[in-house]
Design a protein around this motif. Sequence first.
Motif, PDB file in Angstrom:
ATOM      1  N   HIS A 122       4.796 -16.589  -2.428  1.00 47.59           N
ATOM      2  CA  HIS A 122       5.744 -15.721  -3.127  1.00 47.59           C
ATOM      3  C   HIS A 122       5.066 -14.402  -3.511  1.00 47.59           C
ATOM      4  N   TYR A 123       3.829 -14.516  -4.078  1.00 46.52           N
ATOM      5  CA  TYR A 123       3.116 -13.299  -4.477  1.00 46.52           C
ATOM      6  C   TYR A 123       2.831 -12.425  -3.265  1.00 46.52           C
ATOM      7  N   CYS A 124       2.416 -13.030  -2.183  1.00 47.17           N
ATOM      8  CA  CYS A 124       2.053 -12.276  -0.987  1.00 47.17           C
ATOM      9  C   CYS A 124       3.273 -11.543  -0.449  1.00 47.17           C
ATOM     10  N   PHE A 125       4.415 -12.233  -0.459  1.00 50.67           N
ATOM     11  CA  PHE A 125       5.672 -11.627  -0.006  1.00 50.67           C
ATOM     12  C   PHE A 125       5.977 -10.388  -0.850  1.00 50.67           C
ATOM     13  N   SER A 126       5.783 -10.531  -2.191  1.00 43.48           N
ATOM     14  CA  SER A 126       6.061  -9.395  -3.080  1.00 43.48           C
ATOM     15  C   SER A 126       5.108  -8.251  -2.774  1.00 43.48           C
ATOM     16  N   LEU A 127       3.829  -8.576  -2.515  1.00 39.01           N
ATOM     17  CA  LEU A 127       2.834  -7.531  -2.236  1.00 39.01           C
ATOM     18  C   LEU A 127       3.272  -6.725  -1.014  1.00 39.01           C
ATOM     19  N   LEU A 128       3.648  -7.429   0.047  1.00 36.22           N
ATOM     20  CA  LEU A 128       4.022  -6.724   1.277  1.00 36.22           C
ATOM     21  C   LEU A 128       5.315  -5.943   1.069  1.00 36.22           C
ATOM     22  N   LYS A 129       6.172  -6.447   0.166  1.00 33.80           N
ATOM     23  CA  LYS A 129       7.423  -5.739  -0.099  1.00 33.80           C
ATOM     24  C   LYS A 129       7.128  -4.433  -0.838  1.00 33.80           C
ATOM     25  N   THR A 130       6.245  -4.550  -1.882  1.00 30.70           N
ATOM     26  CA  THR A 130       5.984  -3.333  -2.684  1.00 30.70           C
ATOM     27  C   THR A 130       5.167  -2.327  -1.885  1.00 30.70           C
ATOM     28  N   ASN A 131       4.242  -2.850  -1.014  1.00 32.21           N
ATOM     29  CA  ASN A 131       3.461  -1.915  -0.196  1.00 32.21           C
ATOM     30  C   ASN A 131       4.378  -1.044   0.638  1.00 32.21           C
ATOM     31  N   GLY A 132       5.495  -1.606   1.040  1.00 34.43           N
ATOM     32  CA  GLY A 132       6.370  -0.888   1.974  1.00 34.43           C
ATOM     33  C   GLY A 132       7.146   0.212   1.299  1.00 34.43           C
ATOM     34  N   ALA A 133       7.290   0.147  -0.021  1.00 35.71           N
ATOM     35  CA  ALA A 133       8.026   1.228  -0.704  1.00 35.71           C
ATOM     36  C   ALA A 133       7.266   2.524  -0.474  1.00 35.71           C
ATOM     37  N   ALA A 134       7.900   3.550   0.069  1.00 33.71           N
ATOM     38  CA  ALA A 134       7.187   4.771   0.515  1.00 33.71           C
ATOM     39  C   ALA A 134       6.537   5.470  -0.672  1.00 33.71           C
ATOM     40  N   HIS A 135       5.179   5.508  -0.635  1.00 33.42           N
ATOM     41  CA  HIS A 135       4.485   6.264  -1.678  1.00 33.42           C
ATOM     42  C   HIS A 135       4.435   7.707  -1.216  1.00 33.42           C
ATOM     43  N   SER A 136       4.849   8.631  -2.072  1.00 34.16           N
ATOM     44  CA  SER A 136       4.872  10.039  -1.645  1.00 34.16           C
ATOM     45  C   SER A 136       3.457  10.548  -1.429  1.00 34.16           C
ATOM     46  N   ASP A 137       2.482   9.958  -2.214  1.00 33.79           N
ATOM     47  CA  ASP A 137       1.110  10.464  -2.076  1.00 33.79           C
ATOM     48  C   ASP A 137       0.382   9.772  -0.941  1.00 33.79           C
ATOM     49  N   ASN A 138       1.098   9.015  -0.142  1.00 31.00           N
ATOM     50  CA  ASN A 138       0.441   8.256   0.912  1.00 31.00           C
ATOM     51  C   ASN A 138       0.119   9.127   2.097  1.00 31.00           C
ATOM     52  N   ILE A 139      -1.090   8.951   2.625  1.00 26.93           N
ATOM     53  CA  ILE A 139      -1.506   9.823   3.709  1.00 26.93           C
ATOM     54  C   ILE A 139      -0.755   9.469   4.980  1.00 26.93           C
ATOM     55  N   GLN A 140      -0.466   8.154   5.149  1.00 27.01           N
ATOM     56  CA  GLN A 140       0.160   7.766   6.410  1.00 27.01           C
ATOM     57  C   GLN A 140       1.611   8.230   6.488  1.00 27.01           C
ATOM     58  N   GLY A 141       2.076   8.923   5.481  1.00 33.24           N
ATOM     59  CA  GLY A 141       3.426   9.480   5.604  1.00 33.24           C
ATOM     60  C   GLY A 141       4.471   8.446   5.287  1.00 33.24           C
TER      61      GLY A 141
END
Length: 1991
Positions: free
Chosen positions: A528-547
Amino acid sequence: MAAQMAVNSGASLWGPLKELWETVDGAVLRRQPESVHLLDLQLKKHKPHFLSLFKNPPKSAEQREKVRKASTEGIAIQGQQGSRLLPEQLLTEAFILSDLFDIGELAALELLLAGEQQQPYFPGLTRGLVAVLLYWDGKLCMANSLRTLIQSRQGKTFTLDLSGELVALTTRFTDELMSQGLTKRILTLVSEISVTREFERLQKERGLGNEKHRKEVADLIKECRQALADSLFSWTCQSPLSKDDTLALIGHLETVTAQADGSLDSVSLALVMALLYCLDVSFIEQGTEDRDDLLQALPLLTERQYVSAVHSRLMDSQPWKLPGLQAVCRLAWALSLRVLSQLPQGSALVEFTEADEALADQALLGDVFLFMKEGMLGCESFSQEEFYIRRVHSLITDFLALMPMKVKQLRNRADEDARLVHMSLQMDSELPSSLRKDLDHLMILIGEFYSKDPFGLELGLEFWCPTESLQHTSLQGSYLGMALQRPPHKQVVLSKFVRQMGDLLPSTLYISYLRMLKGLANGPQCAHYCFSLLKTNGAAHSDNIQGVSGSPVSWEHFFHSLMLYHENLRRDLPNPDSAHYRHPPLRGITQREMEGLTSFLQLLTTIITWSENARLALCEHPQWTPVVVMLGLLQCSVPPVLKAELLHCLAAFGKSPEIAASLWQSLEYTQILQTVRAPGQRQAAGIEVELNEIESSCEEYPLTRSFCHLISTLVEGSLPVNLGAGLRVPGFQPYLNFLRDSVFLPFPTRAYRRPAEKWEVADSVLEVFHKLLRDYEPQPSDFVQEIVELQGEQVPAHKPPGHSIMFHLLNDSPMLALCLSLLEEGVRQLDTYAPFPGKKHLESAVLHCLCLLDLALQKEAVFMDLLRESQASLLVSPLEQLLQGVSPQTRRADHIVNIARYLYHSSSNPEAAFQSAKILRRIANYPNIQIRLVGDFTHDQAVSHKLMAGFVECLDNEDAEEGTEKDDIDSQKKVARIRHETQIHILNLLITSLELKAPNLALYLLGYEVKKPVSSTNLQDPGVLGCPRSCLHAILSRLQRGTEKRSGPALTQQAPHLAELCYQVIYQLCACPDTSGPTMRYLRTSQDFLFSHLQHLPFNLPSNQIAALSQMSWLMKTAAIELRVTSLNRQRSHTQRLVSLLLDDQPHAQHAADGESGMEDETRSVSGFLHFDTVSKVRRKLLSVLDAIDFSQDMPELLQLDFFERTQIEQVISNCEHVNEQGHTVCNVKLLHRVLVAEVNALQGMAAIGQRPLLMEEVNSILQQVVERNRVRRSLSAKRHALQSWRSLVETLLTACPADLIPADERQLIIRDLLLDLHDKVLSEDAAGELMPIVAGAVFTLTAHLSQSVLSEQQQGVGLEASSGFASIANSALHLILRKLLDFILSTGGGYQRLRAHLYGSLLYYLQIAQKPEEPDTLQTGKAMWERLTAPEDGFSKLQRENLAIIESYGKALMEVVCRDACDGHEISRMLAMAVLDRILSIDRQNQWLLYICNSGYLRSLVESLRQDDVALQSLLTPQPPLLKPLYIFESKMALLTRVAKTGQGAVELLRCGLVAQLMECQVFDMVPDSDAHRVMRDPSGFIPSPMDRYRQILLPTLRLFQVILTSTSINHQQGAAQVLQWLIVHADTIQSLLRCQELSMGALQELSLLTGIISKTALPGALEMGGEVNSAALMEFQGHINRFQRLCLSLLGRLAGSERDRLLKQAEISAPGDSAERREEMEVAMQQVCANIMEYCQALLLQSSAQAQFSICLFSPSGSEPAGRDGARTDLSSTVPSMAYSRVPSLGLVLYLLKNSAADFFRFHQSHRQSLGKLQSLDQLPPEELKELCQGLVSGPGGVEKISSVQRSLLAKRRLVQLINNRAKLLALCSYVIETCLFVLWRHLEYYLLHCIPTDPKDSLLPGSTLYRSRLADDSFGGLQASGGRGLSLSRVSQQDLDLLKSDMAAGFGEALQRKLLEVEGLYSQVRSRYTFIQALVRRIRGLLRQPKS
């Protein structure tokens, strides 16, 4: 010393050590009570063995010499007397063994002797090979004991929760061992012992046998090493090692090498973990309460030298043989130092703690994480030990938490390396050589380590810091008991590590990071935690270099990539018909991308496998649509490996039923498996092509396996019926065809690059078949050919897949053949005992095959039945017949043998053995197959031995445990339960087979003769005369274990159900006539089985009462057989032992110290019963068994239902009921569940959906209720069975055992105790009604025996004088029994009538006790009336009076019950109830009962029922009667009515009820059968009486009843006589025909004696007047009848007094010479009785006609000549008088003749009476011949007299004499009566003829006097002798001449001699009898008349 050198046959190197291990195991692991003391003794005894661990006794010349001489001089053996000579061969072997193991010669000899003794347990091995096993087994016991003792210590890591006393004992002992250098000894042994070295030595001396032996020896040696290493590990887990020991351990580890694959072996791993625990300080962080004590004991903190020594040793730059191992130890030490530096005590150790960084660096240089993954995780045993896992977890997490800087360094280094790699890739140059992959290795290690979680610890949770609050309260990870507001520091650090590693992840680490996440996602919460981690990682961070795409590690990124691949590849999708399809297009997926995708798919699979929320969330995501994309990718050309991963991932999605249904449709739609051919398409596409073209050529099959896995997951949820509808015939069939025809059938012939994959394919496809068949229930619809419409045409529909599999298994199909050959291959591979690639999967495939066969056998009956009913054209054969087919490989019919051979491998493959036993048990139900099986099993000697050994090994297995339900998580428990189930199946197989005819499997398995007659078997102990160890030995040894202890047979407690079946097998063997002899002999002689088990009765199992009862039932039934058999064979001592064991109430002496019981025993009375003696008693065994049967039964309360209708539910439940193997009716809960759930599912509408949970809850409660009902039924049935067995044991004890084993007084007390206890139990409030009938039966038998015992005691004349009562049993006890009996009768209420029949029987037997025995009539009645009245009351009448008082205290209630039963209901109950009434009425002096019967109408009802009996009785007189019941009922009724009539009051009442009127209307009396006609129809057995006898059985009781009524009412009441006369007249024709009877048989005489008796009292002139007003015509008619009766009676007198008498008596003797004496006596009595009656009748007629002679009538003609024919010539009556006119009238001469005969008879009888009396008085002095002669009449059968004992003989003789005396007394009474009446009649007639008669001479015939005389004789209204209708001359012609002649004849006949005789009769008899005598007066008068001078 030499003198004492005796050999221990148990082998000192094995037996005592085995015993030690059992004690340790019992105390520590099984926690047996009282084991600490035993353990203490054993440890003291074996302390030297522990100190010199594994040291063997040394050789010595002295021993060698002693052993050498053993063949000539012999050698002493412990426990045996004298010395024993041993064969030379044995001694040679002993020397070889001594050299081989370097042990003392005596020890070697002992091992061989023990090997010889244990040989039966190891079939196929010689004693030498067994000795090798025993040697190593002894060593292993030692090592195991050591390990277990160390594990029981208290310490820092774990606890076994043992008692303080035990822990103190083991801690003290092990500390002592440790101080004596245990560690170094263990390390030495571990390095010294090695399998290869031992095998080389053994090989040289031929010490190795077959493969199994080699494997067993190797396993023992490996286990020894392992146990030693584990001992050290367990020690370090709990307490630290000393400095020297720690250094020694490090020294040992320096030299350790790895196995071929780079991993450590399990022994080295244990030692490594031991060191890691030595250096472990992580427990300090956990704040447990004993932390301070543990810190005190930690040398790291308390000993500076310890730290410095270990530090310098680990800092030493000298490399170890395994640098990786050195690195691990350094890392552990570095982390320990880091922890120490943070403690206050650490300040003293600064010089060392500073070095932690350097150490860590060294460790990293040594590739520590790589070694941990490959060297440690790679070892098989790593994941089997929870504490290894916990220690490595703390090592990894401590490194991450305590050395964050190191981790940062690693990350920076990795980033740098990634840049270098990137550059070199762009410049196409070489990769730099300095790349370190430490972080990579760390991540992969974490991934690997946490991805396995065998103990469900979910340690990975520490890496996840709960950001959101979760619903679960249990998510606080491993920090138990602390209320967590914020997570601990460590957890924060770890979760930060996981998140930070994912940020800006360099591509080189991408795969490793995904693998780490996959490991950390392993578990429901982690996922469950891992699923949440991958979900939150996907939310587009504006400061993210990968765009835009956010982090590359997110769902967003991943599914986006997948869609892109799909887009790209789909465009390239070639046309399947184009030839280029084979070559994948150029633009594909690179290897690196492949790996990335694979890793991500694996991560996804893990998460959605564990978390259902994640599954649904991802599947329903609108943009990603993972299922669609994956199915799309499957159609594209991607490598099979990736497709396999995609299919695995889909299978994980398919775990949710919601997704599975749509997944089926999508699967069908995408045609992954092509199920629809497009028209014109040349070749197939899809997975089939991949399998045949690509995978086959690559010789690897990942795609096929994962496709099978997917299907396997999907079929678990549901099978879509309409799959593919519209395009093809809907259904699953194409998939099944593909799996069967393309995957399964060709699998053996395909090529495999990896050999193991062959079995993996087979396993995965068979798993699908297994699931399909498991869930298939044959339905009638499966056999009807349904038609579906497809594109306008009609095509047949598919059947369910299970149906198709069944069809293939019930035909000789390739599929069945392959399954069978797979089984054969499997057992062949297992027989090699060698590991091979894919072994696990082969075993699993074999298991699936066995399950398929089992399921097919299970469902085949229903399948075949439905097939037959449907009349479909399918052809199938029963599987059990197909299994007898010939195997193509071996050309023999050995399929079933192959299946049975899996039992031989039960130790390694318990599940296969379990299925094998199940299949064999199903096949065993077919008798015709059994005989062939026995042939197949015994055909090949070697196979036969193996099979037998297999069965025995399964039964012998000690690890089996009776488990609870199927929810065991613990694999060990599960295996133990499977082993137990296997044993149950084998025993059931034996039980089923034993019921079939010989030869059968059971006889073969139990060691009986199969080729010769079974009864000729001679059972022996195993090993004796080459007798192998059979299942019988196994069963007995399991049952016998523990019988010598106080606790009793251990099996009954440990595995109650198993024990119950074992007892049942033994009972069946004893009960079956063929096996009974050999079995009982064997059990009696070599086992003393019954005694040793019975002494432990009753078994008490609070947890499983039902099983305990069943065990006792079978045991008691067996005991009953044993008692019967030993009694028959006159084996008195055996019978005596068992009898006293069961019945004694004296405590057995062996428990008291020296046979004297102490004072406390005296005062303590165990049994709370009325004991009249003061000696201390114990409860009789039989009674305590009865106590163990609880008569109360808690019934389940009624269902409380809200939704379902109760009546319908009850109906459904009763429809689901069936009779199980034990014969109980139980409800099939699974079937009921299916029915109810289907019902719930059928509900439609929203309301129903809302109610569903409530409905399911109610379904659940119904099912629980049904389970409870089943339990109650089983419980009741067990109680019934136990009670029945108890009863049969009691009855056998009382009936079959020789009577003299239990003396009469003892016997009565025993019966008393049994009766009172039985009643107490059955009369308690809550006794179950179902048990009552058995109790009633037992009560009946017991009372019968009580009565018999008391009577026989009285006959022998003892106990009569005793004041307490009249027999050994006191009257008070008798009264108590009576009260209980009456309570029982009343407690049964209205129902249970049949049950009361038993109780009435008991009551009758009881009342019989107080009946006075028959006494001889001595004719000496000297006592006056007054004396009689004042005599003291004797025992009988006292008891009778008291009985009556008790009965009357019950009042009307009891009367009501008995009377009601007497009037209607079951025949037997009615008869017995009437008998009880009869008995009570006979003793009821106050006539209370009589009044009740009369007043309550029961008497009238009984009387009126006679009319209804008439019809039934008439049918009885047909030649072949339907049933004799009505006859018996009628007899009972008549007996009761006769009893009532015996009191005047009763008789009057009967007449008032119209008894005679009822009997007048019965027509049965007129239906006299023709006696000759039915001779032919005689019943040969003589049981059914002939029609004539049956008629007499109806007539005689009626006549007797009349006689009693007449007697009772004669004084004051003439109405009785009139009524009876009417009855006589109504049935006059019959009566007259009976009086005329031609042939006077015994029966006829009885009839006549009764008839004449009645006529003499009724057919009198006055009777008619009494009958009220009768009109004259009727009066005339009556008069005629009466006259006819008179005439017939007189003519009868003529026949009996005169001619026929002697002839009849002779005839009786000739016809039945055997029982002539009694017959003759009876006939004599009957004849005398008839004569007496007729004479009485004459007297009555004379007296009634007139008081004076001159006016009385004449009955006899005046002729004095006696009847002629004394010479035996047959003369008619007519010749007895002169041929005068009145020849039809008997003459006075006849009376005179009768008088003479009677006088003669009287003296004859008197003489005989005197003789018999004399004999009776001197019975003891009679010679044996005479005794025999007396008994002859009472004992039936030839030689009967010889068989009976002398006591019996004298009793019988006494009875016979009393009978004779009383018979004679009766005859004397009759004779004297006849004499008196004859004299009276003579006197009356003579007075008339000689004084008043006026003779008429022919010449003056016209004189007026003649008319006067004539009227006197003929026309008088009392008509004495009427001339028949004036047919010529009448009696009026009495001439003077006649009178003169009369006088002279009379004077001659009535001479002096006769007169003297008559007077003597009077002196001898009449005066004794009464003071009035007539004879003298009458004689005087007659003499006077005859002497009168002629006038």
